[in-house]
Structure formats: structure tokens, C-alpha cells
Write an enzyme that holds these catalytic residues in place. Sequence first.
Site, PDB file in Angstrom:
ATOM      1  N   CYS A 112      69.975 117.053  48.889  1.00  0.00           N
ATOM      2  CA  CYS A 112      70.555 117.202  47.550  1.00  0.00           C
ATOM      3  C   CYS A 112      69.859 118.278  46.726  1.00  0.00           C
ATOM      4  O   CYS A 112      70.419 118.746  45.733  1.00  0.00           O
ATOM      5  CB  CYS A 112      70.513 115.869  46.809  1.00  0.00           C
ATOM      6  SG  CYS A 112      71.341 114.558  47.718  1.00  0.00           S
ATOM      7  N   HIS A 253      71.660 117.134  39.325  1.00  0.00           N
ATOM      8  CA  HIS A 253      72.262 116.537  40.515  1.00  0.00           C
ATOM      9  C   HIS A 253      72.870 115.194  40.117  1.00  0.00           C
ATOM     10  O   HIS A 253      72.269 114.431  39.370  1.00  0.00           O
ATOM     11  CB  HIS A 253      71.190 116.347  41.586  1.00  0.00           C
ATOM     12  CG  HIS A 253      71.667 115.570  42.764  1.00  0.00           C
ATOM     13  ND1 HIS A 253      72.860 115.847  43.383  1.00  0.00           N
ATOM     14  CD2 HIS A 253      71.135 114.515  43.428  1.00  0.00           C
ATOM     15  CE1 HIS A 253      73.030 114.990  44.381  1.00  0.00           C
ATOM     16  NE2 HIS A 253      72.000 114.177  44.426  1.00  0.00           N
ATOM     17  N   ASN A 283      78.411 111.505  44.587  1.00  0.00           N
ATOM     18  CA  ASN A 283      77.257 112.327  44.940  1.00  0.00           C
ATOM     19  C   ASN A 283      77.677 113.301  46.045  1.00  0.00           C
ATOM     20  O   ASN A 283      77.926 112.887  47.170  1.00  0.00           O
ATOM     21  CB  ASN A 283      76.134 111.389  45.413  1.00  0.00           C
ATOM     22  CG  ASN A 283      74.871 112.128  45.806  1.00  0.00           C
ATOM     23  OD1 ASN A 283      74.874 113.345  45.971  1.00  0.00           O
ATOM     24  ND2 ASN A 283      73.799 111.382  45.973  1.00  0.00           N
TER      25      ASN A 283
HETATM   26  O1  UT7 Z   1      71.211 111.982  46.107  1.00  0.00           O
HETATM   27  C1  UT7 Z   1      70.235 111.650  47.011  1.00  0.00           C
HETATM   28  C2  UT7 Z   1      69.192 110.765  46.431  1.00  0.00           C
HETATM   29  N1  UT7 Z   1      69.712 109.456  46.284  1.00  0.00           N
HETATM   30  C3  UT7 Z   1      69.625 108.816  45.140  1.00  0.00           C
HETATM   31  O2  UT7 Z   1      69.141 109.375  44.168  1.00  0.00           O
HETATM   32  C4  UT7 Z   1      70.069 107.399  45.123  1.00  0.00           C
HETATM   33  C5  UT7 Z   1      69.071 106.556  44.414  1.00  0.00           C
HETATM   34  N2  UT7 Z   1      69.382 105.145  44.430  1.00  0.00           N
HETATM   35  C6  UT7 Z   1      70.417 104.609  43.734  1.00  0.00           C
HETATM   36  O3  UT7 Z   1      71.186 105.303  43.092  1.00  0.00           O
HETATM   37  C7  UT7 Z   1      70.521 103.109  43.702  1.00  0.00           C
HETATM   38  O4  UT7 Z   1      69.373 102.559  44.297  1.00  0.00           O
HETATM   39  C8  UT7 Z   1      71.779 102.545  44.418  1.00  0.00           C
HETATM   40  C9  UT7 Z   1      72.997 102.863  43.590  1.00  0.00           C
HETATM   41  C10 UT7 Z   1      71.896 103.140  45.789  1.00  0.00           C
HETATM   42  C11 UT7 Z   1      71.668 101.030  44.512  1.00  0.00           C
HETATM   43  O5  UT7 Z   1      71.469 100.450  43.244  1.00  0.00           O
HETATM   44  P1  UT7 Z   1      70.305  99.386  43.025  1.00  0.00           P
HETATM   45  O6  UT7 Z   1      70.418  98.932  41.644  1.00  0.00           O
HETATM   46  O7  UT7 Z   1      69.015 100.024  43.459  1.00  0.00           O
HETATM   47  O8  UT7 Z   1      70.753  98.228  43.994  1.00  0.00           O
HETATM   48  P2  UT7 Z   1      69.976  97.602  45.250  1.00  0.00           P
HETATM   49  O9  UT7 Z   1      69.994  98.569  46.387  1.00  0.00           O
HETATM   50  O10 UT7 Z   1      68.657  97.072  44.796  1.00  0.00           O
HETATM   51  O11 UT7 Z   1      70.946  96.391  45.580  1.00  0.00           O
HETATM   52  C12 UT7 Z   1      71.229  95.394  44.639  1.00  0.00           C
HETATM   53  C13 UT7 Z   1      72.240  94.434  45.250  1.00  0.00           C
HETATM   54  C14 UT7 Z   1      71.909  94.014  46.665  1.00  0.00           C
HETATM   55  O12 UT7 Z   1      72.263  92.649  46.765  1.00  0.00           O
HETATM   56  P3  UT7 Z   1      71.142  91.489  46.657  1.00  0.00           P
HETATM   57  O13 UT7 Z   1      70.184  91.798  47.754  1.00  0.00           O
HETATM   58  O14 UT7 Z   1      70.555  91.657  45.293  1.00  0.00           O
HETATM   59  O15 UT7 Z   1      71.961  90.253  46.837  1.00  0.00           O
HETATM   60  C15 UT7 Z   1      72.834  94.810  47.522  1.00  0.00           C
HETATM   61  O16 UT7 Z   1      73.147  94.175  48.722  1.00  0.00           O
HETATM   62  O17 UT7 Z   1      73.512  95.074  45.331  1.00  0.00           O
HETATM   63  C16 UT7 Z   1      74.043  94.920  46.656  1.00  0.00           C
HETATM   64  N3  UT7 Z   1      74.871  96.073  46.971  1.00  0.00           N
HETATM   65  C17 UT7 Z   1      76.192  96.133  46.678  1.00  0.00           C
HETATM   66  N4  UT7 Z   1      77.024  95.254  46.110  1.00  0.00           N
HETATM   67  C18 UT7 Z   1      78.315  95.622  45.945  1.00  0.00           C
HETATM   68  C19 UT7 Z   1      74.516  97.234  47.545  1.00  0.00           C
HETATM   69  N5  UT7 Z   1      75.571  98.051  47.627  1.00  0.00           N
HETATM   70  C20 UT7 Z   1      76.629  97.390  47.114  1.00  0.00           C
HETATM   71  C21 UT7 Z   1      77.977  97.711  46.924  1.00  0.00           C
HETATM   72  N6  UT7 Z   1      78.780  96.783  46.336  1.00  0.00           N
HETATM   73  N7  UT7 Z   1      78.500  98.897  47.277  1.00  0.00           N
END
Ligand code: UT7
Length: 326
Positions: A112, A253, A283
Site C-alpha cells: 500500500c 491511503h 482499499n
Molecule cells: O492497507 C494495508 C494495511 N491494512 C490496514 O491498514 C488494515 C488495518 N486493520 C483494520 O483496518 C482493522 O483491523 C480491520 C477492519 C481489518 C478489522 O477491524 P477490527 O476492529 O480490528 O476487528 P477485529 O479483527 O479485531 O475483529 C473483530 C471481530 C472478530 O470477531 P470476535 O472475535 O470479536 O467474535 C472478527 O471475527 O469482528 C469479526 N469480523 C467480522 N465480522 C463481520 C472480522 N471480519 C468481519 C466481517 N464481518 N467482515
Amino acid sequence: MSRIAGTGRYLPARVLTNHDLERMVDTSDAWIVERTGIRERRIAADGEHTSDMAAAAAREALASAGLSARDLDLILVATVTPDMPLPATAMFVQQKIGARNDCPGFDLSAACAGFIYGLAVADQFVRGGAARHVLVVGVELLSRVLDWTDRSTCVLFGDGAGAVVVSPALGDGRGILSTTLYADGSLAPALCIPAGGSVEPATAATVAARRHFVRMEGSQIFKFAVRALAQATRTAIERAGVTPEEIEHVVPHQANLRILAAVAERCGIPWERFHLNIDRYGNTSSASVPIALDEAMREGRIRPGALVAMCALGGGIAWGGAVVRM
Ligand code: UT7
């Protein structure tokens, strides 16, 4: 000094909404919007390749710079989704736009952050006198390397291309004032495509284990991104010899609205100055900054002479910032 002489973009026509994704994986529009800000993304058509999208964005950038492909001295293609592992996608772009044979080209792999890395390289070539006009393209066809059964990644990314032409400054104060590049390879496993390289060559087993698709530990990257993006942006502003108050626009980004809100806060730059299109395109990795820059320029939201900060972070972890007087 060098300047950004022209910008262009290309986005595939097909729109995939959060509601479409609800029918594919266990997710919801509400979750995706709240956690990321994304509402829809673009998906390339079958038969459409990374170099096609790159060439389309490049033609627009050349036209807006008032140049032809024959004027180019160097082609940089920032991508992690090349047409094929060998040769470089830049070769296909050179052919498609009709650049000269003494206009070399190469691909740049910084995920990215690829566009910011590319801008820094182009700036050096132009300032050093080795090139007059450099094409920098950020392009990704991520839909072909996403695991469409993995809700933690497939809802986040989209396809697209953005391009700029970097040329010698005209002496009117407009130009690339600073670039800052960083890397921390210790976090490489947090965002990668494990197989398909020399570590895990393609076999029936790697394909069956879905190891040719993007894998991401999103929350690890999230925490790192807030700190690193704010620091890179602040350093780029300092090195440009300006203050955060003077920055009229930020073209970041587009990975996550919550990350960007935290960056705005840490940099002391009002949120209204951030140019955002993550809701429409998701993204697009290396393409996201040049797409947002081109949109803002063409819509007249960023005017020639305005002071613009850019920043990006992604797989590697590679990140960086830039300050440009457009
Ligand atoms: O561009 C390249 C660099 N990348 C980034 O900058 C991405 C950085 N990270 C992020 O933007 C965020 O971490 C995400 C958007 C990817 C995820 O958000 P988060 O608030 O960090 O969520 P998490 O990964 O901690 O997951 C929270 C919950 C989990 O469930 P439990 O374990 O709390 O029950 C996941 O399983 O959300 C669940 N989850 C989803 N639920 C519904 C993960 N993906 C999804 C989904 N729909 N698509």
C-alpha cells in the site's frame, strides 16, 4: 526540484456492494461500514489485466500533463498484483501506452505504500537529472488474490489504478517538497501472500490450502498504522519546512476511516482537510493515494498551488509520507 505535472485514474465499472458481500460471506453492511467506512468497491472484469488498468490511468495522467508516452524517460509501476511474476508489469505498460525503447521501466513492491515509494524514486531521478518525465503508477487487481471465503480480508479490498507524471519543477514554488520512507520487516507475516514465491512454490497442496491469497492480521496492523502514519506525515511536513496548520489537504491511503481519524488527531490537521473515497472504492492498496489525488484535482477540490500531504502504509510493513505543492 521535481513536480507532479499530471494525474490520472482508472476504476473498473463493476461495483460490489456490502450487500452483495452479505450473500457471499458471514458479514453485514453495518459491520463493514462501522469498522472500516467501506460501502462498495470496484472489481475488474474477466480478461482485464493489471497492465490494462495501469495503461488507462497512465494515458489520463499524460494527457493532463500535456505530454505523450514518447516523452517518458522512465516507467515505475507500484503493484503487488502484477500481470505475472516475470516479466515486470512495467514492460506491458510500456507496450500498451507506446513509450520509447530507451524509456526503461520496473515494478516496485511496497504494497500500500507503493505509490509513495514510487514518488520518492521518481523525485530522485528527476532531481538527479537522469530523467525528465517519469510515469508513476499505483495499480492493483486485488480481487484475483483475495480469498472470497475469508470475511476478514475479502470485504476490505478493491481494484483500481492511479498515475502521475513527475517532471522538472518550473521554479514557481510548486513541486515535491519532501518524501519520507520507512520499513519494518519484523511485521512481514502480518500481511502477506504466503505461497507462490521461493519459500512456498506453487503446488497442488498450496493451492488447496488457499495459501496464494492475501492473509492479514488486521488488528496488529491497525495499531501500528495509527502511530506510523502520523509520524511519517509529521516528519514529511517538518522536512518540507512547513507546519501542520499550513497543510491544506491530506490525501491518505484509504484502508480504514478509524485509522485516518486517529492520524488527523495526532497530526493536528482538521478532518475536513482529508480527502476520502474509501466508501466507494475500499482499499485499493498502492492505487489509493493517486486515485484520491486525481479525483480531488479533477473535481477542483485541490487547486494548483495548494499544499498537500500524502501518507500510506501497508504490507512489509512499508510506509511513508510526502508533501507536495501541487
Ligand atoms: O492497507 C494495508 C494495511 N491494512 C490496514 O491498514 C488494515 C488495518 N486493520 C483494520 O483496518 C482493522 O483491523 C480491520 C477492519 C481489518 C478489522 O477491524 P477490527 O476492529 O480490528 O476487528 P477485529 O479483527 O479485531 O475483529 C473483530 C471481530 C472478530 O470477531 P470476535 O472475535 O470479536 O467474535 C472478527 O471475527 O469482528 C469479526 N469480523 C467480522 N465480522 C463481520 C472480522 N471480519 C468481519 C466481517 N464481518 N467482515
